[in-house]
Design a protein around this motif. Structure first.
Motif, PDB file in Angstrom:
ATOM      1  N   PHE A   6       7.344   5.964  -2.235  1.00 32.68           N
ATOM      2  CA  PHE A   6       7.058   6.352  -0.750  1.00 32.68           C
ATOM      3  C   PHE A   6       7.164   7.660  -0.447  1.00 32.68           C
ATOM      4  O   PHE A   6       6.699   8.184   0.698  1.00 32.68           O
ATOM      5  N   LEU A   7       8.296   8.210  -0.919  1.00 37.63           N
ATOM      6  CA  LEU A   7       8.678   9.492  -0.332  1.00 37.63           C
ATOM      7  C   LEU A   7       7.687  10.662  -1.218  1.00 37.63           C
ATOM      8  O   LEU A   7       7.221  11.415  -0.599  1.00 37.63           O
ATOM      9  N   ALA A   8       7.251  10.184  -2.290  1.00 36.87           N
ATOM     10  CA  ALA A   8       6.169  11.171  -2.932  1.00 36.87           C
ATOM     11  C   ALA A   8       4.941  10.930  -2.351  1.00 36.87           C
ATOM     12  O   ALA A   8       4.148  12.045  -1.991  1.00 36.87           O
ATOM     13  N   VAL A   9       4.702   9.686  -1.673  1.00 31.02           N
ATOM     14  CA  VAL A   9       3.267   9.701  -1.116  1.00 31.02           C
ATOM     15  C   VAL A   9       3.157  10.223   0.241  1.00 31.02           C
ATOM     16  O   VAL A   9       1.937  10.390   0.874  1.00 31.02           O
ATOM     17  N   GLY A  10       4.374   9.973   0.917  1.00 27.02           N
ATOM     18  CA  GLY A  10       4.497  10.506   2.304  1.00 27.02           C
ATOM     19  C   GLY A  10       3.622   9.531   3.362  1.00 27.02           C
ATOM     20  O   GLY A  10       3.466  10.004   4.404  1.00 27.02           O
ATOM     21  N   SER A  11       3.751   8.353   3.028  1.00 33.53           N
ATOM     22  CA  SER A  11       3.295   7.422   4.062  1.00 33.53           C
ATOM     23  C   SER A  11       3.625   6.035   3.891  1.00 33.53           C
ATOM     24  O   SER A  11       3.492   5.707   2.458  1.00 33.53           O
ATOM     25  N   MET A  12       4.045   4.994   4.854  1.00 35.59           N
ATOM     26  CA  MET A  12       4.310   3.564   4.467  1.00 35.59           C
ATOM     27  C   MET A  12       3.207   2.803   4.537  1.00 35.59           C
ATOM     28  O   MET A  12       3.260   1.554   4.438  1.00 35.59           O
ATOM     29  N   SER A  13       1.833   3.359   4.811  1.00 33.24           N
ATOM     30  CA  SER A  13       0.655   2.454   4.704  1.00 33.24           C
ATOM     31  C   SER A  13       0.017   2.733   3.449  1.00 33.24           C
ATOM     32  O   SER A  13      -1.212   2.384   3.516  1.00 33.24           O
ATOM     33  N   TYR A  14       0.673   2.925   2.327  1.00 30.92           N
ATOM     34  CA  TYR A  14       0.389   3.179   1.016  1.00 30.92           C
ATOM     35  C   TYR A  14       0.263   1.894   0.451  1.00 30.92           C
ATOM     36  O   TYR A  14       0.737   1.039  -0.437  1.00 30.92           O
ATOM     37  N   TRP A  15      -1.183   1.225   0.602  1.00 36.27           N
ATOM     38  CA  TRP A  15      -1.121  -0.407   0.285  1.00 36.27           C
ATOM     39  C   TRP A  15      -1.233  -0.369  -1.291  1.00 36.27           C
ATOM     40  O   TRP A  15      -0.804  -1.575  -1.546  1.00 36.27           O
ATOM     41  N   GLN A  16      -1.642   0.727  -1.913  1.00 36.14           N
ATOM     42  CA  GLN A  16      -1.514   0.353  -3.641  1.00 36.14           C
ATOM     43  C   GLN A  16      -0.156   0.291  -3.751  1.00 36.14           C
ATOM     44  O   GLN A  16       0.345  -0.454  -4.581  1.00 36.14           O
ATOM     45  N   GLY A  17       0.754   1.036  -3.213  1.00 36.18           N
ATOM     46  CA  GLY A  17       2.183   1.212  -3.530  1.00 36.18           C
ATOM     47  C   GLY A  17       2.935  -0.355  -3.152  1.00 36.18           C
ATOM     48  O   GLY A  17       3.524  -0.842  -3.953  1.00 36.18           O
ATOM     49  N   TRP A  18       2.274  -0.857  -2.142  1.00 41.35           N
ATOM     50  CA  TRP A  18       3.045  -2.300  -1.621  1.00 41.35           C
ATOM     51  C   TRP A  18       2.601  -3.394  -2.539  1.00 41.35           C
ATOM     52  O   TRP A  18       3.163  -4.248  -3.019  1.00 41.35           O
ATOM     53  N   LEU A  19       1.245  -3.231  -2.970  1.00 45.50           N
ATOM     54  CA  LEU A  19       0.876  -4.309  -3.754  1.00 45.50           C
ATOM     55  C   LEU A  19       1.196  -4.039  -5.282  1.00 45.50           C
ATOM     56  O   LEU A  19       1.874  -4.967  -5.899  1.00 45.50           O
ATOM     57  N   PHE A  20       1.547  -2.902  -5.741  1.00 46.75           N
ATOM     58  CA  PHE A  20       2.242  -2.714  -6.912  1.00 46.75           C
ATOM     59  C   PHE A  20       3.620  -3.208  -6.977  1.00 46.75           C
ATOM     60  O   PHE A  20       4.177  -3.906  -7.827  1.00 46.75           O
TER      61      PHE A  20
END
Length: 208
Positions: A6-20
Motif C-alpha cells: 500500500f505504500l507502493a500503490v499510494g492508495s488505501m482503495s487498492y481493491w486488488q491489494g485487499w483481495l490479494f
C-alpha cells in the motif's frame, strides 16, 4: 506485506491489494490452524525463516537474494498499478492470479501432510528420513513446484503485467536454492542419493 504493497500503490482503495491479502493471509491462517493441531513440530520448524535462519553460508546468500526479489515482486506490481504501466487489467486476470495463489497453497498443504520434515530452512535433523511416497514419488521437490503458480499469480492478483518480469529472478533464485539444497541432502541425508536416482524429476515430470 500490507505496508509494502500500500505504500507502493499510494492508495488505501487498492481493491486488488485487499483481495490479494485476504486470499494470501486467509490461506496462511487456515494452514497454520490445521497444522498447529495436526503437526505442531512442523509449525515450529517453519517459524525459522529467512537468510538469518539458514545454517549453510550458501543458503544465506541465496535466501538474501530471494528475499530481495520477492520484495521487488510486490513493490513493482503495486507501482505498476499506481502509474498504470500495464494499462487496465481485466478483473478476470486479477481473479486468475488469486486462483493460482490458492492452487499453490493447496499444493503446499499436501506437501506438509506428507512430509513433517519440510522445514523453512535447509538442514538435516537427527530423526529425518527420506520421504519417497505421494507427491515425493513423482518429483523430488513438490514444495517448490507448488509455490511456482503462487509466484506467477502474485503480479496478476495485484493487477500487473510488468510484475511478471520480476518473476524471472524469483524463479532463478528458487532453482539456485533447489540445486544447492540437493547437494546438501546428498551429503547429509542417508538414502537421498538413491532416492535421487529413483525419482528423476526435480519439479515437473519430463521437463526437469
Amino acid at each position: 506485506m500490507l505496508v509494502m504493497i500500500f505504500l507502493a500503490v499510494g492508495s488505501m482503495s487498492y481493491w486488488q491489494g485487499w483481495l490479494f491479502l485476504a486470499n494470501f493471509c486467509g490461506w496462511c491462517a487456515a494452514l497454520t490452524a490445521y497444522f498447529v493441531k495436526r503437526d505442531p513440530a512442523l509449525v515450529r520448524q517453519r517459524l525459522s525463516v529467512g537468510p538469518g535462519a539458514e545454517r549453510e553460508p550458501s543458503q544465506k546468500r541465496i535466501q538474501l537474494l530471494n528475499s530481495i526479489a520477492i520484495i521487488a515482486l510486490f513493490v513493482v506490481s503495486a507501482l505498476d498499478c499506481r502509474f498504470g504501466w500495464s494499462g487496465t487489467i481485466p478483473v478476470a486476470v486479477v481473479l486468475l492470479g488469486n486462483v493460482l495463489i490458492a492452487l499453490g497453497f493447496v499444493g503446499c498443504f499436501f506437501v506438509f501432510r506428507q512430509n513433517s520434515f519440510a522445514a523453512a530452512t535447509v538442514h538435516v535433523t537427527q530423526e529425518q528420513r527420506v520421504i519417497s511416497t505421494g507427491l515425493y514419488g513423482m518429483v523430488r521437490h513438490p514444495m517448490y513446484a507448488s509455490v511456482l503458480p503462487m509466484f506467477l499469480g502474485v503480479p496478476l492478483a495485484l493487477g500487473s503485467y510488468w510484475g511478471m518480469l520480476v518473476v524471472l529472478p524469483v524463479l532463478g533464485g528458487l532453482v539456485a536454492r533447489l540445486l544447492d539444497e540437493e547437494n546438501h541432502l546428498v551429503k547429509q541425508l542417508p538414502g537421498y542419493a538413491d532416492y535421487r536416482e529413483k525419482v528423476r524429476w526435480r519439479l515437473f515430470p519430463r521437463p526437469w
